[in-house]
Design a protein around this motif. Structure first.
Motif, PDB file in Angstrom:
ATOM      1  N   GLU A 127      23.028 -10.548 -12.725  1.00  0.00           N
ATOM      2  CA  GLU A 127      23.614 -11.187 -13.517  1.00  0.00           C
ATOM      3  C   GLU A 127      24.606 -12.040 -13.345  1.00  0.00           C
ATOM      4  OE1 GLU A 127      24.774  -8.354 -16.624  1.00  0.00           O
ATOM      5  OE2 GLU A 127      25.598  -7.067 -15.111  1.00  0.00           O
ATOM      6  N   ASN A 186      21.867  -3.629 -24.996  1.00  0.00           N
ATOM      7  CA  ASN A 186      22.780  -2.471 -24.429  1.00  0.00           C
ATOM      8  C   ASN A 186      23.080  -1.266 -25.196  1.00  0.00           C
ATOM      9  OD1 ASN A 186      24.112  -4.209 -22.086  1.00  0.00           O
ATOM     10  ND2 ASN A 186      23.769  -5.666 -23.943  1.00  0.00           N
ATOM     11  N   GLN A 195      27.582  -8.859 -12.014  1.00  0.00           N
ATOM     12  CA  GLN A 195      28.075 -10.251 -11.587  1.00  0.00           C
ATOM     13  C   GLN A 195      29.247 -10.328 -10.764  1.00  0.00           C
ATOM     14  OE1 GLN A 195      29.994 -11.869 -15.552  1.00  0.00           O
ATOM     15  NE2 GLN A 195      28.232 -10.932 -16.413  1.00  0.00           N
ATOM     16  N   PRO A 255      24.338 -17.103 -23.593  1.00  0.00           N
ATOM     17  CA  PRO A 255      23.750 -16.546 -25.035  1.00  0.00           C
ATOM     18  C   PRO A 255      23.573 -17.591 -25.922  1.00  0.00           C
ATOM     19  CG  PRO A 255      25.490 -14.985 -23.823  1.00  0.00           C
ATOM     20  CD  PRO A 255      25.610 -16.329 -23.255  1.00  0.00           C
ATOM     21  N   LEU A 268      25.979  -8.890 -28.647  1.00  0.00           N
ATOM     22  CA  LEU A 268      26.770  -8.735 -30.102  1.00  0.00           C
ATOM     23  C   LEU A 268      27.774  -9.718 -30.107  1.00  0.00           C
ATOM     24  CD1 LEU A 268      26.691  -7.449 -32.853  1.00  0.00           C
ATOM     25  CD2 LEU A 268      28.030  -5.254 -31.460  1.00  0.00           C
ATOM     26  N   ARG A 269      27.786 -10.310 -31.117  1.00  0.00           N
ATOM     27  CA  ARG A 269      29.062 -11.141 -31.553  1.00  0.00           C
ATOM     28  C   ARG A 269      29.685 -10.986 -32.673  1.00  0.00           C
ATOM     29  NH1 ARG A 269      28.548 -11.723 -26.693  1.00  0.00           N
ATOM     30  NH2 ARG A 269      28.028 -13.406 -25.803  1.00  0.00           N
ATOM     31  N   GLU A 296      25.375 -18.798 -11.672  1.00  0.00           N
ATOM     32  CA  GLU A 296      26.073 -19.881 -12.234  1.00  0.00           C
ATOM     33  C   GLU A 296      25.441 -21.022 -11.585  1.00  0.00           C
ATOM     34  OE1 GLU A 296      30.189 -19.321 -12.932  1.00  0.00           O
ATOM     35  OE2 GLU A 296      29.898 -18.054 -14.499  1.00  0.00           O
ATOM     36  N   TYR A 310      24.702 -18.262 -16.624  1.00  0.00           N
ATOM     37  CA  TYR A 310      24.872 -19.685 -17.456  1.00  0.00           C
ATOM     38  C   TYR A 310      23.953 -20.855 -16.791  1.00  0.00           C
ATOM     39  CZ  TYR A 310      28.934 -17.460 -19.488  1.00  0.00           C
ATOM     40  OH  TYR A 310      29.761 -16.492 -20.021  1.00  0.00           O
ATOM     41  N   ASP A 325      22.883  -1.192 -15.991  1.00  0.00           N
ATOM     42  CA  ASP A 325      23.510  -2.303 -15.807  1.00  0.00           C
ATOM     43  C   ASP A 325      24.842  -2.181 -14.973  1.00  0.00           C
ATOM     44  OD1 ASP A 325      24.378  -4.619 -17.242  1.00  0.00           O
ATOM     45  OD2 ASP A 325      24.696  -4.141 -19.147  1.00  0.00           O
ATOM     46  N   ASP A 326      25.394  -3.333 -14.732  1.00  0.00           N
ATOM     47  CA  ASP A 326      26.341  -3.396 -13.745  1.00  0.00           C
ATOM     48  C   ASP A 326      26.304  -2.616 -12.689  1.00  0.00           C
ATOM     49  OD1 ASP A 326      27.358  -4.861 -15.997  1.00  0.00           O
ATOM     50  OD2 ASP A 326      28.792  -3.048 -16.868  1.00  0.00           O
ATOM     51  N   GLU A 364      18.506 -10.613 -23.487  1.00  0.00           N
ATOM     52  CA  GLU A 364      19.273  -9.770 -23.487  1.00  0.00           C
ATOM     53  C   GLU A 364      20.086 -10.081 -24.897  1.00  0.00           C
ATOM     54  OE1 GLU A 364      22.341  -9.092 -20.411  1.00  0.00           O
ATOM     55  OE2 GLU A 364      23.197  -7.424 -21.773  1.00  0.00           O
ATOM     56  N   PRO A 417      33.041  -9.005 -27.107  1.00  0.00           N
ATOM     57  CA  PRO A 417      32.715  -7.615 -27.144  1.00  0.00           C
ATOM     58  C   PRO A 417      33.384  -6.624 -26.177  1.00  0.00           C
ATOM     59  CG  PRO A 417      30.847  -8.980 -26.580  1.00  0.00           C
ATOM     60  CD  PRO A 417      32.227  -9.663 -26.925  1.00  0.00           C
ATOM     61  N   GLN A 440      20.352 -13.977 -24.516  1.00  0.00           N
ATOM     62  CA  GLN A 440      20.408 -14.906 -23.025  1.00  0.00           C
ATOM     63  C   GLN A 440      19.317 -14.625 -22.381  1.00  0.00           C
ATOM     64  OE1 GLN A 440      23.447 -13.538 -20.160  1.00  0.00           O
ATOM     65  NE2 GLN A 440      23.741 -15.677 -19.833  1.00  0.00           N
TER      66      GLN A 440
HETATM   67  P1  C2E Z   1      26.631  -6.998 -19.967  1.00  0.00           P
HETATM   68  O1  C2E Z   1      25.650  -6.099 -20.758  1.00  0.00           O
HETATM   69  O2  C2E Z   1      26.847  -6.748 -18.385  1.00  0.00           O
HETATM   70  O3  C2E Z   1      26.509  -8.447 -20.286  1.00  0.00           O
HETATM   71  C1  C2E Z   1      26.842  -9.476 -19.563  1.00  0.00           C
HETATM   72  C2  C2E Z   1      27.728 -10.108 -20.097  1.00  0.00           C
HETATM   73  O4  C2E Z   1      28.035 -11.269 -19.253  1.00  0.00           O
HETATM   74  C3  C2E Z   1      27.945 -10.957 -21.411  1.00  0.00           C
HETATM   75  O5  C2E Z   1      29.129 -11.043 -21.953  1.00  0.00           O
HETATM   76  C4  C2E Z   1      27.300 -12.416 -21.033  1.00  0.00           C
HETATM   77  O6  C2E Z   1      27.711 -13.152 -22.036  1.00  0.00           O
HETATM   78  C5  C2E Z   1      28.186 -12.657 -19.591  1.00  0.00           C
HETATM   79  N1  C2E Z   1      27.612 -13.738 -18.841  1.00  0.00           N
HETATM   80  C6  C2E Z   1      26.252 -14.054 -19.029  1.00  0.00           C
HETATM   81  N2  C2E Z   1      25.892 -14.902 -18.112  1.00  0.00           N
HETATM   82  C7  C2E Z   1      27.128 -15.170 -17.400  1.00  0.00           C
HETATM   83  C8  C2E Z   1      27.302 -16.226 -16.289  1.00  0.00           C
HETATM   84  O7  C2E Z   1      26.808 -16.964 -15.740  1.00  0.00           O
HETATM   85  N3  C2E Z   1      28.767 -15.927 -16.030  1.00  0.00           N
HETATM   86  C9  C2E Z   1      29.647 -15.205 -16.616  1.00  0.00           C
HETATM   87  N4  C2E Z   1      31.074 -15.450 -16.183  1.00  0.00           N
HETATM   88  N5  C2E Z   1      29.537 -14.414 -17.450  1.00  0.00           N
HETATM   89  C10 C2E Z   1      27.925 -14.384 -18.014  1.00  0.00           C
HETATM   90  P2  C2E Z   1      29.511 -10.619 -23.240  1.00  0.00           P
HETATM   91  O8  C2E Z   1      28.304 -11.059 -24.452  1.00  0.00           O
HETATM   92  O9  C2E Z   1      31.026 -10.901 -23.728  1.00  0.00           O
HETATM   93  O10 C2E Z   1      29.479  -8.946 -23.339  1.00  0.00           O
HETATM   94  C11 C2E Z   1      30.232  -8.243 -22.585  1.00  0.00           C
HETATM   95  C12 C2E Z   1      29.626  -6.873 -22.487  1.00  0.00           C
HETATM   96  O11 C2E Z   1      29.873  -6.365 -23.896  1.00  0.00           O
HETATM   97  C13 C2E Z   1      28.309  -6.592 -22.128  1.00  0.00           C
HETATM   98  O12 C2E Z   1      28.214  -6.687 -20.403  1.00  0.00           O
HETATM   99  C14 C2E Z   1      28.138  -5.223 -22.547  1.00  0.00           C
HETATM  100  O13 C2E Z   1      28.447  -4.214 -21.820  1.00  0.00           O
HETATM  101  C15 C2E Z   1      28.691  -5.150 -23.867  1.00  0.00           C
HETATM  102  N6  C2E Z   1      28.200  -5.431 -25.307  1.00  0.00           N
HETATM  103  C16 C2E Z   1      27.565  -6.734 -25.424  1.00  0.00           C
HETATM  104  N7  C2E Z   1      26.611  -6.409 -26.459  1.00  0.00           N
HETATM  105  C17 C2E Z   1      26.501  -4.947 -26.902  1.00  0.00           C
HETATM  106  C18 C2E Z   1      25.989  -4.267 -27.667  1.00  0.00           C
HETATM  107  O14 C2E Z   1      25.060  -4.859 -28.578  1.00  0.00           O
HETATM  108  N8  C2E Z   1      26.066  -2.884 -27.639  1.00  0.00           N
HETATM  109  C19 C2E Z   1      26.886  -2.469 -26.641  1.00  0.00           C
HETATM  110  N9  C2E Z   1      26.960  -1.047 -26.623  1.00  0.00           N
HETATM  111  N10 C2E Z   1      27.335  -3.242 -25.655  1.00  0.00           N
HETATM  112  C20 C2E Z   1      27.534  -4.483 -25.881  1.00  0.00           C
END
Ligand code: C2E
Ligand code: MG
Ligand code: MG
Length: 357
Positions: free
Chosen positions: A310, A191, A277, A337, A135-136, A313, A332, A253-254, A132, A147, A118
């Motif tokens: 983060e 992450n 967010q 992403p 993972l999928r 939108e 978004y 983060d967060d 950023e 995730p 992303q």
């Molecule tokens: P995160 O690191 O806080 O990632 C941001 C999440 O917000 C991502 O969800 C992203 O797709 C989503 N997002 C980005 N822009 C927007 C937006 O404009 N609106 C909304 N509603 N959402 C948006 P995703 O990809 O589903 O990932 C969720 C969480 O899973 C991540 O939160 C992170 O904590 C974890 N994650 C993802 N990949 C990895 C990884 O490789 N390793 C680890 N340890 N955790 C991961």
């Protein structure tokens, strides 16, 4: 009543309905959680009780005990000192968790994992300055799995260690390819899970992966959630220092969803705060969220850190963040992403628009 071992007990209440069971459970919670004195020390225990009812929740002892156990774990997760009845949703939940856990064991070797990127955009000039890695997991029968669901499972079965290393290795390899393809310099944010961060080998492992990748260490940024950083801040300070010594950057983060100790935050070797967010969502309408985001930006500024928001939108959110002096944005509004190729196309498109190709 019997003791299963350790701190686990089973009570059997014959001829008792749900109301009766709830009454016994609440008396037990009250009695067990009452503090007691040993010598001069006041001690207390925090009981968690799960209840399963015959025959609805199981026709035999084994099933009943297992379902009571599922309900008990729910109580533990929600903070202990309470009781809860087993429900079908809990079962569906735990059966799915078991299935995902075993499926995850094969996900890497069967090529079901991939990474999306992303864009992270500078508010100064609108250019993409980083990615950023997210993972999928695409399962052949179950479809895409979020995730938020499977990372927790990977943490509990230990798979997050090999999977996390895989993500870092592949994201940096991708970053290296983008350099070779002539893309402008980008940060690569990856992450880190709590389990990875607490592992004593983490700094050495990160060193090794960064070295092998040929991607510049000072363009690597690891994201750690606020809750994890603050959970054991003394250790976090040491680990963050070790990574910073190699030039590797960290982002929290967060940010805003945990409880930060400001004195530790000051000692953390951290480059960026990522505004969660949940605060960005209603930033244009909710005065509390406005105030929180403004405070985070000012806090980061006075600590010499950058801010990235983060979940951006809308234009309205963007305008507010720009006005408050936020450095970077992600969301978004710019792009979801994207797979690696689409991400590279996106960066080139933005560069062309900025007249810099
Ligand atoms: P995160 O690191 O806080 O990632 C941001 C999440 O917000 C991502 O969800 C992203 O797709 C989503 N997002 C980005 N822009 C927007 C937006 O404009 N609106 C909304 N509603 N959402 C948006 P995703 O990809 O589903 O990932 C969720 C969480 O899973 C991540 O939160 C992170 O904590 C974890 N994650 C993802 N990949 C990895 C990884 O490789 N390793 C680890 N340890 N955790 C991961
Ligand atoms: Mg993140
Ligand atoms: Mg986040």
């Amino acid at each position: 009543m019997c003791r299963l071992g350790g701190d686990e007990f089973i009570f059997i209440l014959p001829d008792t309905g749900a109301d009766g069971a709830a009454q016994v459970a609440s008396k037990l919670v009250a009695a067990i959680s009452r503090p007691y004195l040993i010598g001069h020390n006041e001690l207390s225990t925090t009981p968690s009780i799960g209840i399963a009812i015959y025959p609805e929740d199981g026709a035999d002892m084994e099933t009943l005990a297992r379902n009571a156990d599922v309900a008990m774990y729910q109580v533990k997760r929600l903070g202990r000192n309470d009781f809860r009845f087993f429900t079908r949703e809990m079962q569906a939940h735990s059966a799915r968790a078991l299935m995902l856990s075993s499926a995850l064991h094969h996900a890497l070797e069967r090529d079901q994992l991939s990474i999306c990127y992303q864009p992270q955009v500078s508010l100064q000039d609108g250019r993409v300055i980083g990615a950023e890695a997210l993972l999928r997991w695409q399962h052949p029968d179950l479809g895409p799995i979020a995730p938020a669901e499977f990372i927790r499972i990977a943490e509990s079965n230990g798979l997050i260690l090999p999977i996390g290393a895989w993500v870092l290795r592949n994201a940096l390899a991708q970053g290296r390819r983008w350099i070779d393809e002539g893309l402008p310099p980008l940060m690569m944010a990856v992450n880190l899970s709590a389990v990875q961060f607490r592992h004593p080998d983490l700094p050495a492992l990160v060193d090794q992966i960064v070295d092998e990748s040929g991607f510049p260490a000072d363009r690597v940024e690891l994201e750690l959630t606020e809750a994890v950083a603050m959970d054991d801040p003394e250790t976090a300070v040491r680990v963050l220092d070790r990574l910073a010594a190699r030039g590797i950057g960290m982002a929290i983060d967060d940010f805003g969803t945990g409880y930060s100790s400001l004195s530790y935050l000051k000692r953390f070797n951290v480059r960026k705060l990522k505004i969660d967010q949940s605060f960005v969502r209603d930033i244009t309408v909710d005065p509390d969220d406005k105030a929180i985001v403004t405070a985070i930006i000012n806090l980061a500024y006075s600590l010499g850190m950058r801010t990235i928001a983060e979940g951006v939108e809308t234009d309205g959110q963007l305008d507010f963040l720009r006005l408050q002096g936020c450095d970077e944005v992600q969301g978004y509004h710019f792009s979801k992403p994207l797979p690696a190729q689409a991400f590279a196309d996106y960066v080139r498109m933005i560069e062309a628009r900025c007249g810099r190709v």
